[in-house]
Design an enzyme around this catalytic site. Structure first.
Site, PDB file in Angstrom:
ATOM      1  N   LYS A  24       4.933   9.944   8.093  1.00 40.64           N
ATOM      2  CA  LYS A  24       4.666   9.486   9.460  1.00 40.64           C
ATOM      3  C   LYS A  24       5.636  10.072  10.489  1.00 40.64           C
ATOM      4  O   LYS A  24       5.476  11.184  10.956  1.00 40.64           O
ATOM      5  CB  LYS A  24       4.657   7.954   9.487  1.00 40.64           C
ATOM      6  CG  LYS A  24       3.456   7.361   8.687  1.00 40.64           C
ATOM      7  CD  LYS A  24       3.388   5.876   8.769  1.00 40.64           C
ATOM      8  CE  LYS A  24       2.387   5.307   7.792  1.00 40.64           C
ATOM      9  NZ  LYS A  24       1.004   5.373   8.254  1.00 40.64           N
ATOM     10  N   ASP A  39       9.316   2.848  -0.856  1.00 40.32           N
ATOM     11  CA  ASP A  39       8.303   3.544  -0.052  1.00 40.32           C
ATOM     12  C   ASP A  39       8.623   3.263   1.416  1.00 40.32           C
ATOM     13  O   ASP A  39       8.287   2.203   1.933  1.00 40.32           O
ATOM     14  CB  ASP A  39       6.901   3.053  -0.430  1.00 40.32           C
ATOM     15  CG  ASP A  39       5.835   3.689   0.440  1.00 40.32           C
ATOM     16  OD1 ASP A  39       4.636   3.494   0.153  1.00 40.32           O
ATOM     17  OD2 ASP A  39       6.186   4.368   1.439  1.00 40.32           O
ATOM     18  N   TYR A  83       0.860  -1.184   0.000  1.00 38.00           N
ATOM     19  CA  TYR A  83       0.000   0.000   0.000  1.00 38.00           C
ATOM     20  C   TYR A  83       0.891   1.227   0.000  1.00 38.00           C
ATOM     21  O   TYR A  83       1.858   1.295   0.766  1.00 38.00           O
ATOM     22  CB  TYR A  83      -0.903   0.003   1.235  1.00 38.00           C
ATOM     23  CG  TYR A  83      -1.785   1.226   1.349  1.00 38.00           C
ATOM     24  CD1 TYR A  83      -1.525   2.208   2.297  1.00 38.00           C
ATOM     25  CD2 TYR A  83      -2.890   1.402   0.513  1.00 38.00           C
ATOM     26  CE1 TYR A  83      -2.337   3.333   2.408  1.00 38.00           C
ATOM     27  CE2 TYR A  83      -3.706   2.520   0.625  1.00 38.00           C
ATOM     28  CZ  TYR A  83      -3.421   3.486   1.573  1.00 38.00           C
ATOM     29  OH  TYR A  83      -4.226   4.597   1.679  1.00 38.00           O
TER      30      TYR A  83
HETATM   31  P1  KE4 Z   1      -0.659   8.719   4.119  1.00 37.64           P
HETATM   32  O1  KE4 Z   1      -1.118   9.349   2.818  1.00 37.64           O
HETATM   33  O2  KE4 Z   1      -1.770   7.952   4.819  1.00 37.64           O
HETATM   34  O3  KE4 Z   1       0.079   9.692   5.028  1.00 37.64           O
HETATM   35  O4  KE4 Z   1       0.489   7.636   3.737  1.00 37.64           O
HETATM   36  C1  KE4 Z   1       0.169   6.625   2.809  1.00 37.64           C
HETATM   37  C2  KE4 Z   1       1.123   5.452   2.981  1.00 37.64           C
HETATM   38  C3  KE4 Z   1       2.153   5.301   2.066  1.00 37.64           C
HETATM   39  N1  KE4 Z   1       3.029   4.284   2.174  1.00 37.64           N
HETATM   40  C4  KE4 Z   1       2.940   3.386   3.185  1.00 37.64           C
HETATM   41  C5  KE4 Z   1       3.942   2.268   3.265  1.00 37.64           C
HETATM   42  C6  KE4 Z   1       1.901   3.497   4.153  1.00 37.64           C
HETATM   43  O5  KE4 Z   1       1.820   2.575   5.150  1.00 37.64           O
HETATM   44  C7  KE4 Z   1       0.977   4.549   4.052  1.00 37.64           C
HETATM   45  C8  KE4 Z   1      -0.164   4.723   5.029  1.00 37.64           C
HETATM   46  N2  KE4 Z   1      -0.324   3.685   6.011  1.00 37.64           N
HETATM   47  C9  KE4 Z   1      -1.671   3.521   6.508  1.00 37.64           C
HETATM   48  C10 KE4 Z   1      -1.662   2.376   7.546  1.00 37.64           C
HETATM   49  N3  KE4 Z   1      -1.274   1.128   6.968  1.00 37.64           N
HETATM   50  C11 KE4 Z   1      -2.208   4.776   7.079  1.00 37.64           C
HETATM   51  C12 KE4 Z   1      -3.476   4.628   7.889  1.00 37.64           C
HETATM   52  C13 KE4 Z   1      -4.674   5.149   7.145  1.00 37.64           C
HETATM   53  O6  KE4 Z   1      -4.808   4.907   5.922  1.00 37.64           O
HETATM   54  O7  KE4 Z   1      -5.515   5.793   7.816  1.00 37.64           O
END
Ligand code: KE4
Length: 426
Positions: free
Chosen positions: A266, A238, A143
């Site tokens: 994060k 990523d 993801y």
């Molecule tokens: P954000 O756009 O949510 O800040 O980041 C996206 C993203 C990109 N790459 C990786 C490896 C990630 O894990 C994420 C976001 N992680 C999720 C939890 N697995 C965020 C939680 C959510 O979607 O509310």
């Protein structure tokens, strides 16, 4: 009388789709409504009904020092007193860029954005602009945020909610994304053979954590590096989740590899909205205003978010947070495995540093297909039994748990008791 959380959720459902601002918060398939948080501090969160939990989600990664660490709160107060956004360069942006480039040597230049999604989206556009190619290889279950081109066989909430291929993505877009099983280097090589000189990049989570947590096979990452070099494609890590968490220099430091571009997020915001992407200067200099690839953001490099992120990162370094996270993680793993060994049910437990995941399967978990063999019913019962006893784990099998430097040995002992009782109740 309905709980305050339930009342809030009922109101939220009237005005917010699904009652949540991000789908992973919906407690989908867990037979209960999400709770609403009143406050959080250190390793603890309290819901609006006064229930206290040891938090192993840590707002999905940013709370690496625990919630509301004094150094971050103080930095936010001090920065806010001087104005929260200028839309004009500020000194914190330079300090953050210099720190990231110092800690992550593959990053020669970096640009700040406001989320991990923006970071990975910008990496893709830049890779396409730099190579003049359109196709992208990603891995099933990884993801990378809700980027159109990457919501193909995606993990995290897309997987949890049964939409790994989101609606609303034009077929023409999706056709440019080639999704293959993680750890399958022959599938990657076949993709390059079948799409000669048209693949701009490979993007991956070097340690996948959005279909539960599993690991690259020996030499898999090096094989991707070699394949990209051979084929003239870029390698994009990523590290939104692993960056500054699994090591000061992220997964690329652990594995001794240099991707061409890296996405971050994060931890670098200290809990405020921040993402970043960076890499080789010759690639990054393709970005506007120097080059032809446009990318922008009103709040990018925002002084408040930069001050919070810098405070968090500097504190992590000051206390050698990575050693502490490894110690706590090892203790957590030891106590969890001791409990699991006494049980007569299939399980796989993965941990790296402060990241961990428990699968209810007897098969090795090496990719999305094997992660999906975990028993969702057992996961749901385990999650609820732990929550009812005061430990909050990620509300989906297709997520990862996080320890912070604020988690104490007492927290871990208490959690071992909770886990033992929860597993015994399955
Ligand atoms: P954000 O756009 O949510 O800040 O980041 C996206 C993203 C990109 N790459 C990786 C490896 C990630 O894990 C994420 C976001 N992680 C999720 C939890 N697995 C965020 C939680 C959510 O979607 O509310």
């Amino acid at each position: 009388m309905a709980s305050r959380s339930s009342q809030l959720f009922a109101a939220a459902l009237q005005r917010i789709p699904g009652g949540v601002n991000s789908p992973v918060r919906a407690f989908r398939g867990l037979g209960r409504e999400p709770f609403f948080v009143e406050r959080a501090e250190g390793s603890r969160i309290w819901d609006v009904d006064g229930n206290e939990y040891i938090d192993y989600v840590g707002t999905w990664g940013p709370a690496i020092l625990g919630h509301a660490p004094a150094v971050v709160i103080d930095a936010i107060h001090a920065a806010a007193a001087r104005g929260v956004s200028f839309g004009i360069p500020n000194p914190f942006e330079v300090e953050m860029a210099e720190l990231i480039c110092r800690w992550v040597p593959s990053i020669e230049k970096v640009r700040m954005v406001n989320s991990g999604t923006e970071a990975t989206m910008s990496c893709l556009r830049l890779a396409r602009g730099f190579t003049g190619r359109d196709k992208i290889i990603k891995f099933e279950g990884c993801y990378h945020g809700h980027v159109d081109a990457l919501l193909v066989q995606a993990g995290s909430g897309a997987l949890t909610h049964g939409r790994p291929d989101s609606a609303g993505i034009p077929a023409e877009f999706a056709a440019l994304t080639i999704s293959v099983p993680f750890n399958d280097i022959e599938a990657v090589r076949a993709a390059f053979r079948e799409n000669p000189k048209t693949i701009a990049a490979i993007i991956l989570e070097p340690i996948p954590a959005n279909a539960g947590l599993y690991f690259p096979r020996e030499n898999f990452l090096q094989a991707l590096r070699d394949e990209c070099d051979r084929r003239g494609a870029l390698l994009i890590f990523d590290e939104v989740m692993t960056g500054f968490r699994v090591a000061r220099g992220g997964a690329q430091e652990l594995f001794g590899l240099r991707p061409d571009l890296t996405a971050l997020g994060k931890v670098i915001g200290g809990g405020l909205p921040v993402g970043a992407f960076g890499g080789r200067a010759e690639i990054m200099d393709q970005l506007s205003p120097l080059g032809p690839v446009y990318q922008a953001g009103t709040l990018s490099g925002n002084p408040l978010a930069m001050a919070a992120g810098l405070a968090q990162l500097r504190e992590l370094e000051r206390i050698d947070g990575w050693s502490l996270l490894e110690k706590r993680g090892a203790r957590f793993e030891e106590s969890t495995r001791a409990t699991l060994r006494d049980l007569n049910l299939p399980w796989v437990f993965h941990r790296i540093g402060s990241m961990f995941c428990l699968f209810f399967t007897g098969e090795p978990v090496v990719d999305l297909a094997s992660a999906k063999r975990s028993d969702p019913e057992k996961f749901s019962r385990f999650f609820n039994a732990c929550l009812d006893r005061g430990a909050y784990f990620a509300p989906s099998q297709f997520e990862t748990g996080f320890l912070s430097t604020a988690h104490t040995l007492d927290d871990i002992e208490r959690t071992a008791t909770i886990v033992r009782e929860a597993l015994a109740s399955l």
